[in-house]
Design an enzyme around this catalytic site. Structure first.
Site, PDB file in Angstrom:
ATOM      1  N   GLU A  91       1.766  -4.366  23.281  1.00 42.86           N
ATOM      2  CA  GLU A  91       2.775  -3.334  23.569  1.00 42.86           C
ATOM      3  C   GLU A  91       2.429  -2.624  24.869  1.00 42.86           C
ATOM      4  O   GLU A  91       1.253  -2.440  25.166  1.00 42.86           O
ATOM      5  CB  GLU A  91       2.822  -2.330  22.405  1.00 42.86           C
ATOM      6  N   ASP A 107       9.390  -3.817  14.908  1.00 44.32           N
ATOM      7  CA  ASP A 107       9.072  -2.500  15.484  1.00 44.32           C
ATOM      8  C   ASP A 107       7.757  -2.560  16.243  1.00 44.32           C
ATOM      9  O   ASP A 107       7.426  -1.644  16.990  1.00 44.32           O
ATOM     10  CB  ASP A 107       8.960  -1.456  14.351  1.00 44.32           C
ATOM     11  N   GLY A 164       0.846  -1.200   0.000  1.00 44.19           N
ATOM     12  CA  GLY A 164       0.000   0.000   0.000  1.00 44.19           C
ATOM     13  C   GLY A 164       0.874   1.240   0.000  1.00 44.19           C
ATOM     14  O   GLY A 164       1.983   1.242  -0.545  1.00 44.19           O
ATOM     15  N   ARG A 165       0.376   2.289   0.644  1.00 45.70           N
ATOM     16  CA  ARG A 165       1.123   3.562   0.649  1.00 45.70           C
ATOM     17  C   ARG A 165       2.534   3.371   1.200  1.00 45.70           C
ATOM     18  O   ARG A 165       3.513   3.786   0.593  1.00 45.70           O
ATOM     19  CB  ARG A 165       0.362   4.591   1.509  1.00 45.70           C
ATOM     20  N   ILE A 166       2.643   2.729   2.374  1.00 50.03           N
ATOM     21  CA  ILE A 166       3.962   2.584   3.000  1.00 50.03           C
ATOM     22  C   ILE A 166       4.768   1.499   2.288  1.00 50.03           C
ATOM     23  O   ILE A 166       5.962   1.679   2.014  1.00 50.03           O
ATOM     24  CB  ILE A 166       3.823   2.280   4.504  1.00 50.03           C
ATOM     25  N   ARG A 178      -3.957  -8.923  -1.385  1.00 54.54           N
ATOM     26  CA  ARG A 178      -5.121  -9.712  -1.790  1.00 54.54           C
ATOM     27  C   ARG A 178      -5.375  -9.624  -3.292  1.00 54.54           C
ATOM     28  O   ARG A 178      -5.867 -10.561  -3.903  1.00 54.54           O
ATOM     29  CB  ARG A 178      -6.358  -9.254  -1.002  1.00 54.54           C
ATOM     30  N   GLY A 183       4.282  -3.487  10.534  1.00 52.91           N
ATOM     31  CA  GLY A 183       2.833  -3.262  10.436  1.00 52.91           C
ATOM     32  C   GLY A 183       2.189  -3.266  11.817  1.00 52.91           C
ATOM     33  O   GLY A 183       2.118  -2.236  12.496  1.00 52.91           O
ATOM     34  N   ARG A 184       1.750  -4.448  12.254  1.00 53.74           N
ATOM     35  CA  ARG A 184       1.194  -4.628  13.589  1.00 53.74           C
ATOM     36  C   ARG A 184       1.662  -5.987  14.127  1.00 53.74           C
ATOM     37  O   ARG A 184       1.728  -6.969  13.378  1.00 53.74           O
ATOM     38  CB  ARG A 184      -0.346  -4.601  13.568  1.00 53.74           C
ATOM     39  N   HIS A 189       8.286   0.484  18.684  1.00 57.52           N
ATOM     40  CA  HIS A 189       7.234   1.105  17.853  1.00 57.52           C
ATOM     41  C   HIS A 189       7.569   2.574  17.556  1.00 57.52           C
ATOM     42  O   HIS A 189       6.825   3.481  17.946  1.00 57.52           O
ATOM     43  CB  HIS A 189       5.873   0.979  18.543  1.00 57.52           C
ATOM     44  N   VAL A 190       8.687   2.765  16.855  1.00 58.71           N
ATOM     45  CA  VAL A 190       9.158   4.133  16.584  1.00 58.71           C
ATOM     46  C   VAL A 190       9.183   4.479  15.093  1.00 58.71           C
ATOM     47  O   VAL A 190       9.765   5.490  14.698  1.00 58.71           O
ATOM     48  CB  VAL A 190      10.583   4.368  17.157  1.00 58.71           C
TER      49      VAL A 190
HETATM   50  P1  NAP Z   1      -2.512   0.805   3.102  1.00 58.53           P
HETATM   51  O1  NAP Z   1      -2.092   1.857   2.138  1.00 58.53           O
HETATM   52  O2  NAP Z   1      -3.952   0.583   3.360  1.00 58.53           O
HETATM   53  O3  NAP Z   1      -1.841  -0.578   2.617  1.00 58.53           O
HETATM   54  C1  NAP Z   1      -2.154  -1.807   3.180  1.00 58.53           C
HETATM   55  C2  NAP Z   1      -1.616  -2.909   2.284  1.00 58.53           C
HETATM   56  O4  NAP Z   1      -1.875  -4.160   2.912  1.00 58.53           O
HETATM   57  C3  NAP Z   1      -2.261  -2.946   0.901  1.00 58.53           C
HETATM   58  O5  NAP Z   1      -1.290  -3.239  -0.070  1.00 58.53           O
HETATM   59  C4  NAP Z   1      -3.277  -4.088   1.017  1.00 58.53           C
HETATM   60  O6  NAP Z   1      -3.495  -4.650  -0.266  1.00 58.53           O
HETATM   61  C5  NAP Z   1      -2.522  -5.018   1.958  1.00 58.53           C
HETATM   62  N1  NAP Z   1      -3.412  -5.922   2.686  1.00 58.53           N
HETATM   63  C6  NAP Z   1      -4.457  -5.603   3.485  1.00 58.53           C
HETATM   64  N2  NAP Z   1      -5.044  -6.708   3.951  1.00 58.53           N
HETATM   65  C7  NAP Z   1      -4.354  -7.751   3.431  1.00 58.53           C
HETATM   66  C8  NAP Z   1      -4.485  -9.153   3.535  1.00 58.53           C
HETATM   67  N3  NAP Z   1      -5.448  -9.717   4.272  1.00 58.53           N
HETATM   68  N4  NAP Z   1      -3.610  -9.927   2.869  1.00 58.53           N
HETATM   69  C9  NAP Z   1      -2.642  -9.374   2.114  1.00 58.53           C
HETATM   70  N5  NAP Z   1      -2.452  -8.048   1.980  1.00 58.53           N
HETATM   71  C10 NAP Z   1      -3.306  -7.240   2.634  1.00 58.53           C
HETATM   72  O7  NAP Z   1      -1.863   1.053   4.521  1.00 58.53           O
HETATM   73  P2  NAP Z   1      -0.485   1.776   4.870  1.00 58.53           P
HETATM   74  O8  NAP Z   1      -0.705   3.236   5.002  1.00 58.53           O
HETATM   75  O9  NAP Z   1       0.576   1.295   3.945  1.00 58.53           O
HETATM   76  O10 NAP Z   1      -0.238   1.214   6.365  1.00 58.53           O
HETATM   77  C11 NAP Z   1      -0.195  -0.179   6.606  1.00 58.53           C
HETATM   78  C12 NAP Z   1      -0.211  -0.466   8.091  1.00 58.53           C
HETATM   79  O11 NAP Z   1       1.075  -0.185   8.642  1.00 58.53           O
HETATM   80  C13 NAP Z   1      -1.149   0.379   8.945  1.00 58.53           C
HETATM   81  O12 NAP Z   1      -2.472  -0.124   8.910  1.00 58.53           O
HETATM   82  C14 NAP Z   1      -0.539   0.263  10.334  1.00 58.53           C
HETATM   83  O13 NAP Z   1      -1.090  -0.844  11.015  1.00 58.53           O
HETATM   84  C15 NAP Z   1       0.933  -0.007  10.045  1.00 58.53           C
HETATM   85  N6  NAP Z   1       1.796   1.131  10.452  1.00 58.53           N
HETATM   86  C16 NAP Z   1       2.743   0.943  11.414  1.00 58.53           C
HETATM   87  C17 NAP Z   1       3.547   2.010  11.783  1.00 58.53           C
HETATM   88  C18 NAP Z   1       4.588   1.849  12.851  1.00 58.53           C
HETATM   89  O14 NAP Z   1       4.842   2.813  13.564  1.00 58.53           O
HETATM   90  N7  NAP Z   1       5.244   0.697  12.975  1.00 58.53           N
HETATM   91  C19 NAP Z   1       3.388   3.257  11.206  1.00 58.53           C
HETATM   92  C20 NAP Z   1       2.423   3.411  10.222  1.00 58.53           C
HETATM   93  C21 NAP Z   1       1.635   2.332   9.851  1.00 58.53           C
HETATM   94  P3  NAP Z   1      -4.890  -5.392  -0.636  1.00 58.53           P
HETATM   95  O15 NAP Z   1      -5.988  -4.503  -0.149  1.00 58.53           O
HETATM   96  O16 NAP Z   1      -4.868  -5.586  -2.107  1.00 58.53           O
HETATM   97  O17 NAP Z   1      -4.839  -6.689   0.084  1.00 58.53           O
HETATM   98  C1  8YV Z   2       2.208   5.527  15.554  1.00 57.27           C
HETATM   99  C2  8YV Z   2       1.311   3.866  13.813  1.00 57.27           C
HETATM  100  O1  8YV Z   2       3.149   4.899  16.347  1.00 57.27           O
HETATM  101  O2  8YV Z   2       0.244   5.343  12.312  1.00 57.27           O
HETATM  102  C3  8YV Z   2       0.256   4.219  12.820  1.00 57.27           C
HETATM  103  O3  8YV Z   2      -0.567   3.338  12.520  1.00 57.27           O
HETATM  104  O4  8YV Z   2       1.406   2.765  14.240  1.00 57.27           O
HETATM  105  C4  8YV Z   2       2.321   4.887  14.223  1.00 57.27           C
HETATM  106  O5  8YV Z   2       2.516   5.864  13.287  1.00 57.27           O
HETATM  107  C5  8YV Z   2       0.934   5.538  16.274  1.00 57.27           C
HETATM  108  O6  8YV Z   2      -0.094   5.974  15.491  1.00 57.27           O
HETATM  109  C6  8YV Z   2       1.041   6.430  17.486  1.00 57.27           C
HETATM  110  O7  8YV Z   2      -0.098   6.347  18.222  1.00 57.27           O
END
Ligand code: NAP
Ligand code: 8YV
Length: 317
Positions: free
Chosen positions: A259, A254, A151-153, A173, A229-230, A277-278
């Site tokens: 957590e 991360d 996706g975006r990230i 998917r 991711g999570r 988680h940074v």
């Molecule tokens: P996004 O743009 O919605 O991208 C999500 C990706 O996951 C898409 O490519 C989607 O493709 C895929 N996906 C969703 N469900 C799936 C499944 N069941 N099987 C396979 N692929 C699947 O979201 P994003 O902005 O990139 O962010 C993704 C996630 O990163 C967030 O929801 C958050 O939980 C996590 N995150 C973590 C941090 C951190 O601090 N560590 C920071 C920001 C975000 P399809 O829909 O085609 O399946």
């Molecule tokens: C932050 C994140 O740590 O955007 C998310 O989904 O996991 C992180 O960017 C969180 O949102 C801070 O509460």
């Protein structure tokens, strides 16, 4: 005057950015629905949260119209309940993509090349006493990276990896029209093809512990798994078993299932790199996220539309 409620701990810049508009800002630091006062119940029409908002809080605020979440992931907000009550939920996409992608590359390199351990070795005075730090058994060179999520990230991570001259494939998917990397229709097929798995999928009922024993076995003895991711997505006991039994070669995390706690076992491995988680946690990026939380509330109450509503609660004018 519109009354907003800040539920739990939210980046203070959100409240700062709301100053100067026609808002009264109340707060509920405990995040406990039982502490909602009658004044809050009567007056609150907008809420700012950081990750979590239960159905019980929504029910206790009968005039609630919008929930602005700090974070792109909104798995802790009961969006189905919000949708059933006509409440809009917003999140903070896009503004953190590059920061999270940068962190992912750092975590990947730390995992493979053991840079945090090498720095500790220097700081502990061991370079002087014992000589050069041991060579890293693992390298990014020659790796085939599998992106679980594009996706975006995920796309920003892949874009950076292209400059590292590594092969990239992905599983989601459905295949992405504007993505030229090799697509695999299942996570198992992807894990079998690659030696490095980067997880950047949301927490949903479909992604629960999908990175498990079967996937580690498919990755193989040279395999490395990175999760930004999570924590929910990775079976942490299976991961610890895979590391202990050398089913895979290393991991970088991360995010964790619960957590800020994580299984004691994961702390013991030298070939695991752990971050609290940074991924988005720079002042600049967290400020941009806070601004988008505030902008959603301001836009909703002053222009009648949100900036970044989530898919489950689309805005219909
Ligand atoms: P996004 O743009 O919605 O991208 C999500 C990706 O996951 C898409 O490519 C989607 O493709 C895929 N996906 C969703 N469900 C799936 C499944 N069941 N099987 C396979 N692929 C699947 O979201 P994003 O902005 O990139 O962010 C993704 C996630 O990163 C967030 O929801 C958050 O939980 C996590 N995150 C973590 C941090 C951190 O601090 N560590 C920071 C920001 C975000 P399809 O829909 O085609 O399946
Ligand atoms: C932050 C994140 O740590 O955007 C998310 O989904 O996991 C992180 O960017 C969180 O949102 C801070 O509460």
């Amino acid at each position: 005057m519109i009354t907003l409620l800040i539920v739990g701990k939210v980046n203070p810049r959100v409240a700062e950015r709301l100053q100067g508009h026609d808002f009264e800002i109340l707060s509920l630091p405990s995040g406990n629905a039982a502490e909602i006062t009658t004044v809050m119940a009567d007056k609150v029409s907008g809420v700012a949260v950081s990750g979590n908002l239960s159905a019980s809080i929504m029910d206790a605020l009968p005039n609630l119209k919008i929930v602005a979440n700090f974070g792109v992931g909104y798995d802790g907000v009961d969006v189905r309940h919000a949708a059933s009550k006509g409440i809009i939920v917003t999140n903070t996409p896009d503004v953190l993509d590059e920061e999270v992608a940068d962190t992912t590359i750092g975590l990947l390199l730390n995992t493979l090349r053991l840079f945090p351990r090498a720095e500790n070795y220097l700081r502990d005075g061991r370079w002087v006493k014992e000589g050069g730090y041991p060579l890293s058994p693992l390298t990014l060179r020659g790796r085939h990276i599998g992106m679980y999520g594009m996706g975006r990230i995920g796309q920003q991570i892949a874009h950076r990896l292209e400059a590292f001259n590594v092969r990239i494939s992905y599983h989601t998917r459905s295949p992405k029209k504007d993505v030229s990397f090799g697509y695999y229709g299942s996570l198992k097929e992807l894990a079998t093809a690659v030696d490095t798995l980067i997880c950047i999928v949301p927490k949903t009922s479909e992604t629960r512990q999908t990175v498990n024993k079967e996937i580690f076995e498919a990755l193989g003895a040279n395999g490395v798994m990175i999760n930004v991711g999570r924590g929910w997505t990775v079976h942490e006991d299976d991961l610890a078993d895979a590391l202990e039994n050398k089913v895979i070669a290393g991991a970088g995390l991360d995010v964790f299932e619960v957590e800020p706690c994580l299984p004691e076992r994961l702390m013991q491995f030298e070939n695991v790199s752990l971050l609290p988680h940074v991924a988005s946690a720079s002042v600049a990026t967290r400020n941009a996220m806070a601004d988008l939380v505030a902008d959603n509330l301001i836009s909703w109450f002053e222009q009648g539309k949100p900036v970044t509503p989530v898919a489950e609660t689309p805005f219909r004018s």
